[in-house]
Structure formats: C-alpha cells, structure tokens
Design an enzyme around this catalytic site. Structure first.
Site, mmCIF file in Angstrom:
data_model
loop_
_atom_site.group_PDB
_atom_site.id
_atom_site.type_symbol
_atom_site.label_atom_id
_atom_site.label_comp_id
_atom_site.label_asym_id
_atom_site.label_seq_id
_atom_site.Cartn_x
_atom_site.Cartn_y
_atom_site.Cartn_z
ATOM 1 N N HIS A 140 1.043 -1.183 -0.093
ATOM 2 C CA HIS A 140 0.182 0.143 0.000
ATOM 3 C C HIS A 140 0.962 1.225 0.223
ATOM 4 O O HIS A 140 0.493 2.147 -0.821
ATOM 5 C CB HIS A 140 -1.026 -0.138 1.166
ATOM 6 C CG HIS A 140 -1.805 1.161 1.408
ATOM 7 N ND1 HIS A 140 -2.600 1.630 0.568
ATOM 8 C CD2 HIS A 140 -1.799 2.263 2.264
ATOM 9 C CE1 HIS A 140 -3.277 2.840 0.917
ATOM 10 N NE2 HIS A 140 -2.554 3.283 1.742
ATOM 11 N N GLN A 247 -8.097 14.622 1.271
ATOM 12 C CA GLN A 247 -6.837 14.137 1.695
ATOM 13 C C GLN A 247 -5.663 14.765 1.046
ATOM 14 O O GLN A 247 -4.904 15.288 1.829
ATOM 15 C CB GLN A 247 -6.555 12.597 1.730
ATOM 16 C CG GLN A 247 -5.408 11.963 2.369
ATOM 17 C CD GLN A 247 -5.544 10.622 2.212
ATOM 18 O OE1 GLN A 247 -6.526 10.108 1.718
ATOM 19 N NE2 GLN A 247 -4.415 9.869 2.675
ATOM 20 N N TYR A 251 -3.115 17.355 3.623
ATOM 21 C CA TYR A 251 -2.474 16.111 4.402
ATOM 22 C C TYR A 251 -0.945 16.818 4.706
ATOM 23 O O TYR A 251 -0.321 16.397 5.671
ATOM 24 C CB TYR A 251 -2.273 15.012 3.866
ATOM 25 C CG TYR A 251 -1.136 14.525 2.746
ATOM 26 C CD1 TYR A 251 -0.009 14.050 3.272
ATOM 27 C CD2 TYR A 251 -1.312 14.960 1.525
ATOM 28 C CE1 TYR A 251 0.848 13.873 2.282
ATOM 29 C CE2 TYR A 251 -0.469 14.784 0.448
ATOM 30 C CZ TYR A 251 0.765 13.957 1.121
ATOM 31 O OH TYR A 251 1.606 13.976 0.046
#
Ligand code: CA
Length: 422
Positions: A140, A247, A251
C-alpha cells in the site's frame, strides 16, 4: 479436557457448514434483544450466548466477575480485568458449549442463554478512548508513494525503520450496518487556482484490521514485543473511510485530518488472539534490520483472508478485492511496542488499526485509489456499471476469515451504505 481452540472440540450447538463461529472461535460482542439492555455475548454458530444471564445463574466465577462486567453498554470494564481472567472466561464458555458439558444443554437452558444472532442488535463492543491508525502494508505504501511522489523512491526514508502511524478520531468509529453520509470539505482540483468546498468526489474505503487492547502499563513504561500479546484482546475488520480529494489538499504537513475523521466502520465481533493462534504465519524478512526494540521472536503475522465487496443500491454484490492480513510488513507486537516505546500509555478498549492491507497482486489492493489506480482504471461491477471511487447508494462490505485443518475462524462482516452528503 480439550483446549478451547483444539480442532477436535465439538459443540452441542448446531454449527452450520461454513459458519464463521465454530466453538474454536467464540468472539465477544455487545448485543441487545430488540429494545432491551446491552449485554456481553459470545457468538456460537447462528446464536449468541448471553454471558449476563450465564453470570446471573451462577455459571461464571462469582469471585472474579460482577454483574456490570456482562450487562453494560461496552466491554471496557470486562477488558480492564486483564488478559488472564478473560482467557479463563473464554475457556469456561468453551467448556460449557462443548459436548464435554451437559450444564446448558437442556431445552429450557438453551432458551434462557442462547439467542439467534439475526434477532439481535449489535453495538460498539468497546468505548474507544483512543484510536491509532498505522500505515503498515508495504504494498500500500509503495502504491501510494508511486502515484503521488516518485516511483523510484516510493517509500519515504523512515518507512522501513518506523511503523508509521497517526492518532485518529475515536468518536466517529461506528458499527457495521450504520449508514454514513458522504463527507464535504475543501478540495483543490488540479487545474484550479484556489480551493473549493463541496461533497467529496473521491470517497474511498480502506481495508484494514484493528486490534483492541487490555489496559497497558503506567505512563512512562513501555511494552516490549515479547510482552505485547498479553496486552492485545482481539481483532475486528476495520473500514477506514477516506476522502481522497480532501486528503490530497490537506495532508501536508501534519497528515490526514477531515479526510479521515468523518467515519470508520467496524465489524461487531472481536475475535480473540487465542482463537487466532493456530493461524500464525511467518512475516516478511525485514531489511534493513530494525532497531532492537522492534525485533521479535516467533511468528506474529496471521493468515486472514479478506474480501471487499461493492453492492450498488438494489443491485448484487461484486468482489472488488481479495487480500490477506499476512501481507503486512509491520505486525501487531511491533506496532504496540513502537506505540509505547516513548512511555505512551494504553487503556483497555483502545483501538489500533493496521493501515490499508494491500497485497502484491493488483486484485489484492485494499482501496479504490489503488484498485482504480487513481481513477485511471475503472472497475466493472456485475451490473456492468463502473466504479473509480464509491458512489452514493453503494454498500461496501468487508469479510474476513481464517481456515486450517477443517476449522474456519471468521470475523463476520462490516457493511456500510453510503448516503448523499447532508
Ligand atoms: Ca487508514
């Protein structure tokens, strides 16, 4: 007497073929009969065993437990008794449900203690005081780093030294079955000069698993990788809802905020580490070598098969990802050792999530961001509609189970419908 997870142990309760809840599992949850009090229950086949009634009729150790341990809105009081006492409780319940015991077998007793799960409401098993989300799947982290930064340096320099994580929001962790609204917030479209406000267009799931803790040590002390297993009660499936457009804009520099804190959804039953013990597998070789406080002995990864399903409004289910918890780079004992190495304390009922669980194969990616590769490769559902991200009316379902030697230990599912933005 056979131990609770021995494949030979059988229950006098009928367990349907393929059930997630054989006698080797016995996960804990908070249930209520329609409109009734909330109680601690243990799942067995299609039933839940009411531990509150079991206590009231004197089948559980009256010196160790009190009524409030079993009739309560959450399990925190019970977990605060610590690992040894909960392990003994589970062994006791396993014995009472096994063919070795006649104590609860009569028809009148069955009716007193067993309730069909589909006649129950399930509730948050613990009141989550603190919630932490890790970022522990290498596949990921590599996929996200490749998409948003540099394919040649996809992992940041700290990633293989630190189980990276952040503190999330516990108030918005909700039970499977509870619908959520699409979040709205700031986004900055790539070609725009200034940000805009509106419903997220890139709503995503994250396939994760979370573990729930027993009370830790006093502030200032640390939990070692060797001790960690005695501070972990059990696990559930965890869908960490994410708004990718919000996001990307928000972020930097402190990490995710409103793109993550609007909702996370969990499966209702907490499967104990004791039940998962037979499904331990070796983790990946960690290179470079980790600092001594992150070293561990034995196996602490688990072979848990995980499916993600999208079900359009009124439509049928399509499996969009098949992953496995064994793909994690950092395991739970490392995460807990790292979390407490600075002296940070843990409370009973804290929830620590794994981070998105992606495997090496594209079919095992744990988010739409990766599955559709940032929207460039839409997925086709069974009704031939396409998905880059999650649409209003979609239900996202995650299921997980382990299987070995004819024993299946399942987690049930977390199922959440997405409603339009308010
Ligand atoms: Ca996450």
């Amino acid at each position: 007497m056979l131990p609770s997870n021995d494949p030979r142990r059988e229950s006098w309760v009928d367990i349907p073929e393929g059930s997630d809840f054989p006698i080797q599992n016995l996960p804990f949850g908070i249930l209520s009969k329609k409109g009734g009090e909330k109680k601690v229950g243990v799942a067995i086949g299609e039933y839940a065993l009411d531990l509150s009634a079991l206590y009231d009729f004197g089948f559980l150790d009256l010196k160790t437990f009190s009524h409030h341990h079993f009739e309560n809105t959450h399990m925190n009081d019970l977990l605060n008794l610590g690992h040894e006492k909960i392990r003994q409780l589970r062994e006791r319940v396993s014995y009472l449900l096994s063919t070795e015991s006649d104590d609860l077998k009569s028809q009148t007793k069955r009716e007193l203690f067993l309730v069909k799960i589909d006649e129950l409401d399930m509730h948050m098993p613990v009141k989550v005081g603190d919630y932490t989300d890790f970022y522990s799947s290498e596949d990921h982290a590599r996929n996200v780093g490749t998409m948003f930064r540099d394919p040649d340096n996809a992992l940041l320099p700290n990633w293989k030294h630190i189980p990276v994580g952040y503190h999330g929001r516990s108030s918005s962790i909700v039970m499977s079955g509870e619908a959520i609204h699409r979040p709205a917030g700031q986004q900055k479209p790539q070609d725009a000069e200034v940000p805009v406000y509106g419903p997220s267009k890139l709503l995503d799931f994250e396939l994760e698993m979370a573990f729930v803790t027993y009370p830790g040590k006093p502030m200032g002390d640390r939990i070692s990788t060797t001790e960690a297993k005695d501070y972990i009660f059990g696990m559930c499936i965890f869908n960490d809802w994410s708004a990718r457009d919000m996001q990307t804009w928000e972020y930097v520099p402190l990490g995710p905020f409103l793109s993550k804190n609007f909702a996370s959804s969990i499966s209702p039953w907490l499967v104990t580490l004791d039940a998962l013990e037979p499904f331990k597998v070796k983790g990946p070789q960690q290179d470079p070598k980790v600092l001594p406080y992150l070293e561990y002995t034995g196996d602490h990864h688990y072979d848990i098969k995980l499916d993600v399903i999208i079900k359009p409004d009124g439509g049928e289910e399509t499996i969009v990802s098949q992953s496995n918890y064994k793909h994690m780079y950092w395991n739970m004992v490392q995460q807990l050792a790292h979390h407490t190495v600075n002296g940070c304390n843990m409370n009973g009922g804290d929830m620590l999530a794994s981070g998105t669980i992606s495997g090496p194969d594209p079919s095992s990616y744990g988010s739409m961001l990766e599955l559709s590769w940032r929207g460039t490769k839409p997925l086709k559902l069974k009704d031939s509609s396409e998905r880059k991200f999650i649409q209003d009316g979609d239900t996202v379902i995650m299921r997980g189970y382990c299987e070995k030697d004819g024993v299946r230990i399942g987690f049930g599912e977390v199922s959440t419908k997405v409603l339009p933005s308010k």
